[in-house]
Scaffold this motif. Sequence first.
Motif, PDB file in Angstrom:
ATOM      1  N   MET A 173       0.879  -1.191   0.000  1.00  0.00           N
ATOM      2  CA  MET A 173       0.000   0.000   0.000  1.00  0.00           C
ATOM      3  C   MET A 173       0.900   1.220   0.000  1.00  0.00           C
ATOM      4  O   MET A 173       1.687   1.391   0.930  1.00  0.00           O
ATOM      5  CB  MET A 173      -0.844   0.135   1.268  1.00  0.00           C
ATOM      6  CG  MET A 173      -1.444  -1.078   1.860  1.00  0.00           C
ATOM      7  SD  MET A 173      -2.789  -0.546   2.973  1.00  0.00           S
ATOM      8  CE  MET A 173      -2.111  -1.020   4.534  1.00  0.00           C
ATOM      9  N   ASP A 174       0.769   2.062  -1.006  1.00  0.00           N
ATOM     10  CA  ASP A 174       1.619   3.260  -1.021  1.00  0.00           C
ATOM     11  C   ASP A 174       0.822   4.559  -1.126  1.00  0.00           C
ATOM     12  O   ASP A 174       1.383   5.606  -1.447  1.00  0.00           O
ATOM     13  CB  ASP A 174       2.688   3.156  -2.127  1.00  0.00           C
ATOM     14  CG  ASP A 174       2.104   3.162  -3.524  1.00  0.00           C
ATOM     15  OD1 ASP A 174       0.870   2.973  -3.662  1.00  0.00           O
ATOM     16  OD2 ASP A 174       2.862   3.359  -4.493  1.00  0.00           O
ATOM     17  N   ARG A 195       2.383   2.727   5.107  1.00  0.00           N
ATOM     18  CA  ARG A 195       2.679   2.810   3.674  1.00  0.00           C
ATOM     19  C   ARG A 195       4.079   2.296   3.353  1.00  0.00           C
ATOM     20  O   ARG A 195       5.034   2.574   4.077  1.00  0.00           O
ATOM     21  CB  ARG A 195       2.575   4.268   3.206  1.00  0.00           C
ATOM     22  CG  ARG A 195       1.148   4.657   2.838  1.00  0.00           C
ATOM     23  CD  ARG A 195       1.091   6.047   2.252  1.00  0.00           C
ATOM     24  NE  ARG A 195       0.502   6.964   3.218  1.00  0.00           N
ATOM     25  CZ  ARG A 195       0.793   8.260   3.324  1.00  0.00           C
ATOM     26  NH1 ARG A 195       1.691   8.814   2.524  1.00  0.00           N
ATOM     27  NH2 ARG A 195       0.206   8.998   4.219  1.00  0.00           N
ATOM     28  N   ALA A 206       6.322   2.119  -3.977  1.00  0.00           N
ATOM     29  CA  ALA A 206       6.284   1.153  -5.078  1.00  0.00           C
ATOM     30  C   ALA A 206       7.557   0.304  -5.045  1.00  0.00           C
ATOM     31  O   ALA A 206       7.510  -0.924  -5.161  1.00  0.00           O
ATOM     32  CB  ALA A 206       6.134   1.894  -6.406  1.00  0.00           C
ATOM     33  N   PRO A 219      -1.076  -6.724  -3.554  1.00  0.00           N
ATOM     34  CA  PRO A 219      -1.477  -5.316  -3.568  1.00  0.00           C
ATOM     35  C   PRO A 219      -2.880  -5.249  -2.936  1.00  0.00           C
ATOM     36  O   PRO A 219      -3.790  -5.913  -3.424  1.00  0.00           O
ATOM     37  CB  PRO A 219      -1.511  -4.971  -5.064  1.00  0.00           C
ATOM     38  CG  PRO A 219      -1.644  -6.283  -5.775  1.00  0.00           C
ATOM     39  CD  PRO A 219      -1.070  -7.344  -4.889  1.00  0.00           C
ATOM     40  N   SER A 263      -3.051   1.603  -3.798  1.00  0.00           N
ATOM     41  CA  SER A 263      -1.836   1.474  -4.608  1.00  0.00           C
ATOM     42  C   SER A 263      -1.829   2.505  -5.727  1.00  0.00           C
ATOM     43  O   SER A 263      -2.835   2.684  -6.427  1.00  0.00           O
ATOM     44  CB  SER A 263      -1.731   0.077  -5.238  1.00  0.00           C
ATOM     45  OG  SER A 263      -1.381  -0.893  -4.284  1.00  0.00           O
ATOM     46  N   GLN A 288       2.856   1.334  -8.201  1.00  0.00           N
ATOM     47  CA  GLN A 288       2.877   0.121  -7.377  1.00  0.00           C
ATOM     48  C   GLN A 288       2.206  -1.052  -8.097  1.00  0.00           C
ATOM     49  O   GLN A 288       2.695  -2.188  -8.028  1.00  0.00           O
ATOM     50  CB  GLN A 288       2.196   0.375  -6.026  1.00  0.00           C
ATOM     51  CG  GLN A 288       2.207  -0.867  -5.141  1.00  0.00           C
ATOM     52  CD  GLN A 288       2.148  -0.552  -3.669  1.00  0.00           C
ATOM     53  OE1 GLN A 288       1.091  -0.180  -3.162  1.00  0.00           O
ATOM     54  NE2 GLN A 288       3.258  -0.684  -2.968  1.00  0.00           N
ATOM     55  N   SER A 315       3.787  -4.546  -9.127  1.00  0.00           N
ATOM     56  CA  SER A 315       3.123  -5.800  -8.731  1.00  0.00           C
ATOM     57  C   SER A 315       3.025  -6.720  -9.939  1.00  0.00           C
ATOM     58  O   SER A 315       3.263  -7.934  -9.842  1.00  0.00           O
ATOM     59  CB  SER A 315       1.707  -5.530  -8.194  1.00  0.00           C
ATOM     60  OG  SER A 315       1.762  -4.674  -7.084  1.00  0.00           O
ATOM     61  N   THR A 368      -6.107  -9.789  -4.024  1.00  0.00           N
ATOM     62  CA  THR A 368      -6.494  -8.393  -3.850  1.00  0.00           C
ATOM     63  C   THR A 368      -8.006  -8.347  -3.648  1.00  0.00           C
ATOM     64  O   THR A 368      -8.666  -9.384  -3.559  1.00  0.00           O
ATOM     65  CB  THR A 368      -6.017  -7.540  -5.055  1.00  0.00           C
ATOM     66  OG1 THR A 368      -6.221  -6.158  -4.757  1.00  0.00           O
ATOM     67  CG2 THR A 368      -6.733  -7.903  -6.342  1.00  0.00           C
TER      68      THR A 368
END
Length: 432
Positions: free
Chosen positions: A164-165, A173, A176, A202, A208, A212, A216, A230
């Motif tokens: 998680m960004d 957080r 990426a 992700p 994301s 990111q 992934s 996800t």
Amino acid sequence: MTELLVRGRVLTFTDEPQNAQDTQSYKYLEDGAVLIKDGKITKLGDYSAVSLVASEDVRIVDHRPNLILPGFIDTHIHYPQTQIMASYAGNLLDWLNTHTFVAEQKFRDEQHAQSIADRFLDELIDNGTTTAVAYCSVHPQSADAYFRASQARNMRMIGGKVMMDRNAPEALRDTAQTGYDETKDLIQRWHGVDRLAYAISPRFAITSTPEQLELSGALVREYPECYVQTHLSENRDEIEFTKSLYSEMPDYLGIYEHYGLLGYKTLLGHSIHLEDRELGIMAETRSVAVFCPTSNLFLGSGLFDRDRVEAAGVRVSVATDVGAGTSFSMLRTMDEAYKIMQLQQQRLNPLQSFYMMTLGNARALSLEDKIGTLEEGTEADLVVLDSAATSSARLRTRDDFDLEQELFLLQTLGDDRFVVQTYIAGKAMKDK
Ligand code: GUN
Ligand code: ZN
């Protein structure tokens, strides 16, 4: 190692039941036995036949009159949410911000992560679940703790650290690049070790950035043997927010499609509010829709339209989704699944329910050659159920009792009290 012979009424599915009378879809042995050596099932059959081939020093555990089944499989659960089940909040996004993102911050502390991972696995075992696919927190040490605890119990477990960004508290957080690097490290440390497998995770499109999701996708290409997990189309507000973040995409699933995240090892949690196009792509890529009944009711997310999803040719599995899910028990989960079907005039018969928790979920994970049945050569993960475990269950009239009625009672009234024993690779794990 000495052999173990487990005796009782034995039930194992060979295929998906087509209707409530589909006796071709399972094997049921009134006085059955499972012979186990070195963690594997070496013989399945009537007790009289199996006892003939057992060695002289075989250890026999007689579970009669209880039912012996393959251990339950849970395809979507969050281990860092073990302590926040039953937390009062509104719908998904409110619940995530109020409770989830607070609880997950504690997993920065590896000791806390280890302690909860241990207790999480003990809960699964108490409920007869022998394999699960779990989200860990963003911290790689939370995934290390999860895999260590699973390895210590010799369980077949799948999991991964969430990436998680954005749209999460600073303390939760990654970036990426760090998400990519940490995931890669974890895959190298844990994927394929003993009975463990990695899921590239992700969390969902909201948390994301495109960068990111791009990385992934790179991980999926580099490690096609790993799972991907996800969340998809769980809640109307979530979908709106997602579409505003990725306005150039045709729909929610189109985001994951664009970044190369779909495939036969991809598990899409919830998959409730789907467009026809999305169902078509899920069928084409053989991605799995993961139905989480107790969670969907708890968060008021919506009713999973199983008939529509299956008619589109999409693979379906079933899961608890603890901590939005309200029980670790797959029996409780199927009870709520049944009710969700009832509300939509759809039928879910007990044979289908028990198929879904075992062989159905094993197939969703492409692991049916290893778990989900009691076939010879598979791993000896078993659950033993007592359909008379509580006074209300004992009071239920048994005049009409056949296998189907008994399974229906187990799913409607059952929980961890009905789980007499859980075997992991042939080892009894539950003290009673
Ligand atoms: N969507 C993104 N994260 C989560 C989560 O932790 N639980 C549920 N139910 N939905 C999510
Ligand atoms: Zn979830």
